[in-house]
Motif scaffolding. Structure first.
Motif, PDB file in Angstrom:
ATOM      1  N   ILE A  31       0.808  -1.222   0.000  1.00 21.55           N
ATOM      2  CA  ILE A  31       0.000   0.000   0.000  1.00 21.55           C
ATOM      3  C   ILE A  31       0.841   1.272   0.000  1.00 21.55           C
ATOM      4  CG2 ILE A  31      -1.877  -1.190   1.163  1.00 21.55           C
ATOM      5  CD1 ILE A  31      -1.145   0.278   3.716  1.00 21.55           C
ATOM      6  N   TYR A  32       2.150   1.127  -0.013  1.00 26.25           N
ATOM      7  CA  TYR A  32       3.020   2.301   0.107  1.00 26.25           C
ATOM      8  C   TYR A  32       3.882   2.519  -1.125  1.00 26.25           C
ATOM      9  CZ  TYR A  32       1.764   2.086   5.008  1.00 26.25           C
ATOM     10  OH  TYR A  32       1.079   2.055   6.184  1.00 26.25           O
ATOM     11  N   THR A  33       4.278   3.764  -1.288  1.00 24.39           N
ATOM     12  CA  THR A  33       5.282   4.096  -2.292  1.00 24.39           C
ATOM     13  C   THR A  33       6.638   3.610  -1.803  1.00 24.39           C
ATOM     14  OG1 THR A  33       4.094   6.034  -3.098  1.00 24.39           O
ATOM     15  CG2 THR A  33       6.476   5.985  -3.445  1.00 24.39           C
ATOM     16  N   VAL A  34       7.365   2.967  -2.703  1.00 25.24           N
ATOM     17  CA  VAL A  34       8.715   2.499  -2.388  1.00 25.24           C
ATOM     18  C   VAL A  34       9.668   3.045  -3.431  1.00 25.24           C
ATOM     19  CG1 VAL A  34       7.992   0.437  -1.157  1.00 25.24           C
ATOM     20  CG2 VAL A  34       8.318   0.339  -3.623  1.00 25.24           C
ATOM     21  N   GLY A  35      10.920   3.110  -3.058  1.00 23.32           N
ATOM     22  CA  GLY A  35      11.851   3.691  -4.013  1.00 23.32           C
ATOM     23  C   GLY A  35      13.296   3.413  -3.695  1.00 23.32           C
ATOM     24  N   TRP A  36      14.133   3.918  -4.580  1.00 24.59           N
ATOM     25  CA  TRP A  36      15.583   3.817  -4.437  1.00 24.59           C
ATOM     26  C   TRP A  36      16.181   5.219  -4.432  1.00 24.59           C
ATOM     27  CZ3 TRP A  36      18.100  -0.679  -3.507  1.00 24.59           C
ATOM     28  CH2 TRP A  36      17.417  -1.867  -3.755  1.00 24.59           C
ATOM     29  N   TYR A  37      17.128   5.421  -3.542  1.00 21.84           N
ATOM     30  CA  TYR A  37      17.903   6.640  -3.455  1.00 21.84           C
ATOM     31  C   TYR A  37      19.374   6.238  -3.476  1.00 21.84           C
ATOM     32  CZ  TYR A  37      13.612   9.020  -2.078  1.00 21.84           C
ATOM     33  OH  TYR A  37      12.344   9.540  -2.056  1.00 21.84           O
ATOM     34  N   ARG A  38      20.234   7.220  -3.720  1.00 19.21           N
ATOM     35  CA  ARG A  38      21.655   6.925  -3.699  1.00 19.21           C
ATOM     36  C   ARG A  38      22.427   8.092  -3.117  1.00 19.21           C
ATOM     37  NH1 ARG A  38      22.886   6.942 -10.261  1.00 19.21           N
ATOM     38  NH2 ARG A  38      22.713   9.217 -10.571  1.00 19.21           N
ATOM     39  N   GLN A  39      23.591   7.770  -2.587  1.00 24.14           N
ATOM     40  CA  GLN A  39      24.464   8.796  -2.020  1.00 24.14           C
ATOM     41  C   GLN A  39      25.889   8.496  -2.421  1.00 24.14           C
ATOM     42  OE1 GLN A  39      24.073   9.392   2.208  1.00 24.14           O
ATOM     43  NE2 GLN A  39      24.979  11.427   2.073  1.00 24.14           N
ATOM     44  N   ALA A  40      26.457   9.406  -3.174  1.00 23.67           N
ATOM     45  CA  ALA A  40      27.853   9.302  -3.575  1.00 23.67           C
ATOM     46  C   ALA A  40      28.725  10.006  -2.536  1.00 23.67           C
ATOM     47  CB  ALA A  40      28.055   9.939  -4.948  1.00 23.67           C
ATOM     48  N   PRO A  41      30.003   9.659  -2.460  1.00 27.14           N
ATOM     49  CA  PRO A  41      30.895  10.290  -1.478  1.00 27.14           C
ATOM     50  C   PRO A  41      30.886  11.806  -1.611  1.00 27.14           C
ATOM     51  CG  PRO A  41      31.957   8.393  -2.462  1.00 27.14           C
ATOM     52  CD  PRO A  41      30.694   8.605  -3.228  1.00 27.14           C
ATOM     53  N   GLY A  42      30.680  12.488  -0.501  1.00 26.70           N
ATOM     54  CA  GLY A  42      30.721  13.938  -0.494  1.00 26.70           C
ATOM     55  C   GLY A  42      29.476  14.610  -1.037  1.00 26.70           C
ATOM     56  N   LYS A  43      28.464  13.825  -1.373  1.00 25.13           N
ATOM     57  CA  LYS A  43      27.239  14.380  -1.944  1.00 25.13           C
ATOM     58  C   LYS A  43      26.038  14.030  -1.073  1.00 25.13           C
ATOM     59  CE  LYS A  43      28.764  14.427  -6.749  1.00 25.13           C
ATOM     60  NZ  LYS A  43      28.407  14.052  -8.150  1.00 25.13           N
ATOM     61  N   GLN A  44      24.950  14.762  -1.280  1.00 29.04           N
ATOM     62  CA  GLN A  44      23.719  14.480  -0.561  1.00 29.04           C
ATOM     63  C   GLN A  44      23.004  13.274  -1.174  1.00 29.04           C
ATOM     64  OE1 GLN A  44      21.446  18.172  -0.616  1.00 29.04           O
ATOM     65  NE2 GLN A  44      22.215  18.694   1.413  1.00 29.04           N
ATOM     66  N   ARG A  45      22.196  12.630  -0.354  1.00 31.77           N
ATOM     67  CA  ARG A  45      21.379  11.528  -0.856  1.00 31.77           C
ATOM     68  C   ARG A  45      20.372  12.087  -1.863  1.00 31.77           C
ATOM     69  NH1 ARG A  45      19.155   7.212   3.426  1.00 31.77           N
ATOM     70  NH2 ARG A  45      21.384   7.426   3.938  1.00 31.77           N
ATOM     71  N   GLU A  46      20.196  11.363  -2.972  1.00 33.18           N
ATOM     72  CA  GLU A  46      19.308  11.840  -4.022  1.00 33.18           C
ATOM     73  C   GLU A  46      18.369  10.740  -4.478  1.00 33.18           C
ATOM     74  OE1 GLU A  46      21.597  13.023  -7.440  1.00 33.18           O
ATOM     75  OE2 GLU A  46      22.303  10.991  -7.848  1.00 33.18           O
ATOM     76  N   LEU A  47      17.226  11.175  -4.975  1.00 29.39           N
ATOM     77  CA  LEU A  47      16.241  10.246  -5.510  1.00 29.39           C
ATOM     78  C   LEU A  47      16.770   9.593  -6.778  1.00 29.39           C
ATOM     79  CD1 LEU A  47      13.222   9.212  -5.784  1.00 29.39           C
ATOM     80  CD2 LEU A  47      12.892  11.227  -7.241  1.00 29.39           C
ATOM     81  N   VAL A  48      16.540   8.290  -6.894  1.00 32.31           N
ATOM     82  CA  VAL A  48      16.826   7.574  -8.135  1.00 32.31           C
ATOM     83  C   VAL A  48      15.513   7.248  -8.833  1.00 32.31           C
ATOM     84  CG1 VAL A  48      17.818   5.511  -9.176  1.00 32.31           C
ATOM     85  CG2 VAL A  48      18.961   6.605  -7.230  1.00 32.31           C
ATOM     86  N   TRP A 105      14.346   3.131   5.878  1.00 29.92           N
ATOM     87  CA  TRP A 105      15.489   2.977   4.988  1.00 29.92           C
ATOM     88  C   TRP A 105      16.182   1.644   5.226  1.00 29.92           C
ATOM     89  CZ3 TRP A 105      16.338   6.738   1.401  1.00 29.92           C
ATOM     90  CH2 TRP A 105      15.728   7.981   1.621  1.00 29.92           C
ATOM     91  N   GLY A 106      16.728   1.105   4.157  1.00 31.80           N
ATOM     92  CA  GLY A 106      17.602  -0.044   4.290  1.00 31.80           C
ATOM     93  C   GLY A 106      18.996   0.396   4.673  1.00 31.80           C
ATOM     94  N   GLN A 107      19.884  -0.590   4.795  1.00 31.88           N
ATOM     95  CA  GLN A 107      21.253  -0.291   5.226  1.00 31.88           C
ATOM     96  C   GLN A 107      22.136   0.169   4.078  1.00 31.88           C
ATOM     97  OE1 GLN A 107      20.179  -3.279   4.497  1.00 31.88           O
ATOM     98  NE2 GLN A 107      21.812  -4.211   3.262  1.00 31.88           N
ATOM     99  N   GLY A 108      21.665  -0.009   2.867  1.00 31.83           N
ATOM    100  CA  GLY A 108      22.411   0.419   1.685  1.00 31.83           C
ATOM    101  C   GLY A 108      23.245  -0.696   1.078  1.00 31.83           C
TER     102      GLY A 108
END
Length: 115
Positions: A31-48, A105-108
């Motif tokens: 029933i929920y929206t799910v998604g993937w995000y990513r975070q590169a070194p030195g950058k903010q987490r962003e929507l994928v 969030w997952g652990q990545g």
């Protein structure tokens, strides 16, 4: 207790493919929206990419045409098929479930794309 467990990351050459999986437990996944995000070194987490309970899709411009998000509600799992990978895709990828008042969030999982 809600748990999200990602898998499928690794090292791949530019132009290659990877498929990430995220298995959820402790929550009515469908029933929920799910998604993937990513975070590169030195950058903010962003929507994928995200996928709603009704299967509406949203992608970051940087991955459109290369990545595909999908979900299997029977398995409480969301996937991210990544193709034509670029070094700029290198990041830790996180699975997310969005609730009205909280995000889980997952652990990545690390994705590294070599040139």
């Amino acid at each position: 207790q809600v748990q999200l467990v990602e898998s499928g990351g690794g090292l791949v050459q530019a132009g290659g493919s990877l498929k990430l999986s995220c298995a959820a437990s402790g929550i009515i996944f469908s029933i929920y929206t799910v998604g993937w995000y990513r975070q590169a070194p030195g950058k903010q987490r962003e929507l994928v990419a995200t996928i709603t309970h009704g299967a509406s899709l949203n992608y970051a411009d940087s991955v459109k045409g290369r990545f595909t998000i999908s979900r299997d509600n029977a398995k409480n799992t969301v996937y991210l098929q990544m193709s034509s990978l670029k070094p700029d895709d290198t990041a830790v990828y996180y699975c997310n479930i969005h609730l009205p008042l909280m995000d889980y969030w997952g652990q990545g999982t690390q994705v590294t794309v070599s040139s």
